[in-house]
Design an enzyme around this catalytic site. Structure first.
Site, mmCIF file in Angstrom:
data_model
loop_
_atom_site.group_PDB
_atom_site.id
_atom_site.type_symbol
_atom_site.label_atom_id
_atom_site.label_comp_id
_atom_site.label_asym_id
_atom_site.label_seq_id
_atom_site.Cartn_x
_atom_site.Cartn_y
_atom_site.Cartn_z
ATOM 1 N N TYR A 219 0.775 -1.237 0.000
ATOM 2 C CA TYR A 219 0.000 0.000 0.000
ATOM 3 C C TYR A 219 0.809 1.292 0.000
ATOM 4 O O TYR A 219 0.259 2.368 0.039
ATOM 5 C CB TYR A 219 -1.000 0.033 1.156
ATOM 6 C CG TYR A 219 -0.429 -0.284 2.537
ATOM 7 C CD1 TYR A 219 0.562 0.491 3.106
ATOM 8 C CD2 TYR A 219 -0.924 -1.364 3.259
ATOM 9 C CE1 TYR A 219 1.058 0.198 4.362
ATOM 10 C CE2 TYR A 219 -0.434 -1.661 4.525
ATOM 11 C CZ TYR A 219 0.560 -0.871 5.070
ATOM 12 O OH TYR A 219 1.053 -1.158 6.304
ATOM 13 N N CYS A 405 -21.554 9.019 53.209
ATOM 14 C CA CYS A 405 -21.948 9.537 54.525
ATOM 15 C C CYS A 405 -21.530 8.614 55.658
ATOM 16 O O CYS A 405 -21.692 8.948 56.826
ATOM 17 C CB CYS A 405 -23.455 9.791 54.564
ATOM 18 S SG CYS A 405 -24.417 8.265 54.518
HETATM 19 S S1 IVH Z 1 0.068 3.629 4.892
HETATM 20 C C1 IVH Z 1 3.057 6.712 6.978
HETATM 21 N N1 IVH Z 1 -1.954 2.112 4.368
HETATM 22 O O1 IVH Z 1 -1.649 0.993 9.861
HETATM 23 C C2 IVH Z 1 2.221 5.505 7.150
HETATM 24 N N2 IVH Z 1 -0.877 1.809 6.462
HETATM 25 O O2 IVH Z 1 -0.767 4.114 11.017
HETATM 26 C C3 IVH Z 1 2.171 4.708 5.923
HETATM 27 N N3 IVH Z 1 -1.803 -0.013 7.797
HETATM 28 O O3 IVH Z 1 1.479 1.136 10.899
HETATM 29 C C4 IVH Z 1 1.318 3.543 6.090
HETATM 30 N N4 IVH Z 1 -3.330 -0.635 6.369
HETATM 31 O O4 IVH Z 1 1.016 -0.813 9.430
HETATM 32 C C5 IVH Z 1 -1.015 2.429 5.273
HETATM 33 N N5 IVH Z 1 -3.720 0.783 3.705
HETATM 34 C C6 IVH Z 1 -2.805 1.097 4.612
HETATM 35 C C7 IVH Z 1 -2.673 0.416 5.825
HETATM 36 C C8 IVH Z 1 -1.697 0.811 6.735
HETATM 37 C C9 IVH Z 1 -2.787 -0.873 7.547
HETATM 38 C C10 IVH Z 1 -1.069 0.014 9.080
HETATM 39 C C11 IVH Z 1 0.381 0.317 8.959
HETATM 40 C C12 IVH Z 1 0.622 1.503 9.864
HETATM 41 C C13 IVH Z 1 -0.711 1.824 10.445
HETATM 42 C C14 IVH Z 1 -1.143 3.226 10.076
#
Ligand code: IVH
Length: 659
Positions: A219, A405
């Protein structure tokens, strides 16, 4: 030799293509037999000609590689995570913050995968290193385990250098299978797929991870501009093109808060049917230009946020058991703990109901406990994690004296009561009840303020609420108050005087007279004087009023103190007459049962409409039922109604009667 190399290349291509279709696209293109034949042929050739074995060979996925420790890996750029938010208000605030810098921003919305994040580094398109997030700066090398994950391409569709980030997770199916096996082997079960995934990548021997059936969802790219990518949606397309599994089918785009909320609602509906666990929605600003403009705070990116679904049950540590006194004098033990998010709000206190409940559960201060919202509001302690005890937990002991009380408590059935009528705790609770939303609904007179006003002696009993005006000057001087808030408060007190009889009846706090009973009595007697004059026998004859309620009502009005209070409130201008809000009273006293799927109304909605019009809604059909309202695919209640000859209505009929 060249011929053999060619054959090896050809087999790898076939196997990779088949795996991709199977594990990433969920769309098998060849039979298992064909796959096994290719695979075995490749294995044979690699054994015979080890020098020709490619470093991205799919035979590496079986595992078997054992490392003696997890090497530290410094991430090229920090692996950050987003701040978490939990409700609509926080979504609105996030959007407002974004729009200050990027007025036209749109967002990509992605399921928040519930696993652990991983970084995959490819050189010339070949996977060379995989690492955990670690502390964000330094992670652990888990390449040997990640190579076993079938949805991780060992070789990309382009020979590029790239770092890809995503979630390593375990599907619900693999999780179940894994736990069944563990049970059979007498091993401890994993609590959830996330723990199972985390436990599997932290194995020195990669054959364990290989067996567990992990998955990877890509992602994020730390350097998207290197590949000419302009938006987060393009990132996902690019990752897909490279051969990764992505959530492209579930991801969405939002132009505004409304779109975000709709997406969250929609995904929540789908959640149970997804093949993997998700715990929220990740919101990212779509344009990478906008992303750059927003940048980072010290800790987290400003351009994204993680909305977490309400946790229905959470774990916390019991710090203290505190006893509280209700308005009836009932003593309740409460669990006090560090604030946690449960079902959309922050709680730090949960009910432990009564002594028996505490003894049954054997709760001890220091225990790890799980908290859940009971019904829809009051949190309760569901479970004590006894296996997590250290030995220094302090067993529960019921208090003998009123915590407010000091009076000796009296036990009645399962509960203890403070019987001191002027116990301050009881008086305060009574005042809080009087002013609350379901009773007199006095805005601005919440728990904290009532407590303060009680302690400052502005309000000692109910009638003082309506004399608060006399203290106007003093109130304006109080910290946190001012002209405006005092005027607002006095105005809502004034407005409460016109409430219909059932509100004030419920507000008075007559034992056993709840919201519903108050309404029945108000409808029936119309004025408080009629009610005061009703005999116990008469009261018992009212539908739904039993002996206990009748006795309690009679006892309340036989106490001269209460009659004096009512007279004083009348003098202060309070209304004690029933004001009918019903569109009509045609349904007065009738009882309905609903069955089948309704189209026009939601069930709760129709129930409320019927009740507002004087009817009662129950769940079972008896001879006394006045009518059964039937939706699509009605259940056995419909058959029973037919058998008993009870009138059948559809939604239209009811709408017509009411209108
Ligand atoms: S983007 C800068 N996309 O959730 C952060 N994170 O705080 C970039 N997570 O620790 C992460 N699904 O492990 C992103 N579609 C998604 C996600 C994802 C789960 C987790 C990731 C991260 C936390 C987000």
């Amino acid at each position: 030799m060249d011929k053999i190399r060619e054959r090896i290349n050809d087999l790898i291509l076939k196997i990779n293509q088949a795996s991709y279709e199977y594990y990433v696209n969920d769309n098998p293109t060849i039979t298992d037999q064909e796959y096994d034949d290719y695979y075995n042929e490749l294995l044979k050739l690699e054994n015979k000609y080890p020098e020709l074995k490619r470093e991205d060979s799919p035979t590496l996925r079986v595992g078997g590689q054992v490392v003696d420790k997890f090497e530290k890996v410094t991430h090229e750029s920090p692996m950050l995570s987003f701040d978490d938010i939990f409700n609509e208000d926080e979504i609105v605030l996030f959007d407002e913050r974004i729009r200050k810098t990027c007025p036209n921003a749109s967002y990509t919305l992605e399921p928040k995968m519930d696993g652990l994040s991983g970084s995959l580094v490819y050189e010339k398109g070949v996977l060379v290193r995989a690492a955990t997030r670690g502390d964000g700066l330094i992670g652990e090398n888990i390449t040997h385990n990640v190579k076993t994950i079938k949805s991780v391409p060992l070789k990309l569709s382009k020979p590029i250098d790239i770092e890809v980030r995503g979630e390593i997770y375990m599907s619900k199916k693999s999780f179940e299978k894994c736990n069944i096996e563990r049970k059979q082997n007498g091993e401890n079960l994993f609590a959830n797929p996330r723990n199972a995934a985390a436990g599997s990548v932290r194995q020195l021997d990669s054959s364990v991870a290989a067996k567990r059936g992990l998955d990877f969802m890509a992602y994020f790219l730390p350097n998207p501009d290197k590949y000419g990518i302009k938006t987060q949606s393009e990132t996902i397309d690019f990752l897909k093109e490279l051969g990764f599994a992505t959530n492209h089918k579930l991801n969405g785009i939002a132009k505004n808060v409304n779109d975000i909320i709709n997406y969250i609602d929609d995904l929540s509906q789908k959640r149970d049917n997804l093949p993997f666990e998700i715990d929220g929605v990740v919101l990212k600003v779509n344009s990478l230009d906008d992303e750059a403009k927003l940048g980072f705070t010290q800790r987290v990116p400003r351009w994204g946020i993680a909305y977490k679904f309400p946790a229905l049950e959470v774990l916390t540590t019991l710090k203290e058991i505190k006893f509280t006194v209700g308005r009836t004098g009932k003593i309740t033990p409460n669990a006090i703990f560090d604030p946690v998010h449960v079902a959309g709000s922050v709680v730090s206190k949960a009910t432990l109901h009564n002594e028996d409940y505490c003894i049954d559960k054997d709760v001890r201060v220091g225990d790890v406990i799980s908290i859940r919202k009971a019904g829809d509001v009051i949190p309760e302690v569901v479970e004590v994690k006894k296996e997590r005890r250290k030995g220094d937990e302090v067993p529960f002991k019921m208090t003998e004296n009123c915590p407010m009380c000091g009076s000796l408590l009296v036990k009645q059935d399962a509960n203890y009561f403070c019987r001191n009528d002027s116990c301050p705790a009881r008086e305060i609770e009574g005042l809080i009840h009087f002013a609350s939303r379901d009773t007199m609904n006095i805005d601005g007179l919440g728990e904290r303020i009532i407590e303060d006003f009680y302690n400052m002696e502005f309000i000692k009993d109910i009638s003082d609420i309506y004399k608060l005006e006399n203290h106007k000057e003093d109130l304006i001087e109080l910290e946190g108050f001012g002209d405006k808030s005092v005027n607002n408060l006095l105005e809502s007190i004034e407005n409460s005087k016109t409430n219909s009889l059932e509100k004030v009846l419920f507000a008075l706090g007559i034992r056993h007279v709840g919201k519903k009973t108050a309404k029945i009595l108000a409808r029936k007697y119309k004025t408080i004087d009629n009610l005061i004059n009703a005999s116990e026998e008469e009261l018992t004859n009212v539908n739904d009023i039993g002996e206990i309620i009748a006795k309690s009502v009679k006892a309340y009005f036989s106490d001269i103190k209460n009659i004096n209070l009512i007279n004083e409130l009348k003098d202060l201008g309070l209304n004690f007459k029933y004001i009918s809000t019903s569109v009509n009273d045609k349904l007065e006293g009738q009882t309905f049962v609903l069955t089948g799927t309704l189209e026009k109304y939601k069930r709760e909605e129709l129930t409320k409409i019927l009740e507002d019009n004087g009817a009662k809604v129950t769940s079972s059909v008896t001879k006394k039922t006045s009518g059964v309202i039937v939706g699509d695919k009605p259940g056995s209640k419909y058959d029973k109604a037919l058998k008993l000859g009870i009138t059948i209505y559809n939604e239209e009929d009811i709408a017509n009667i009411i209108n």
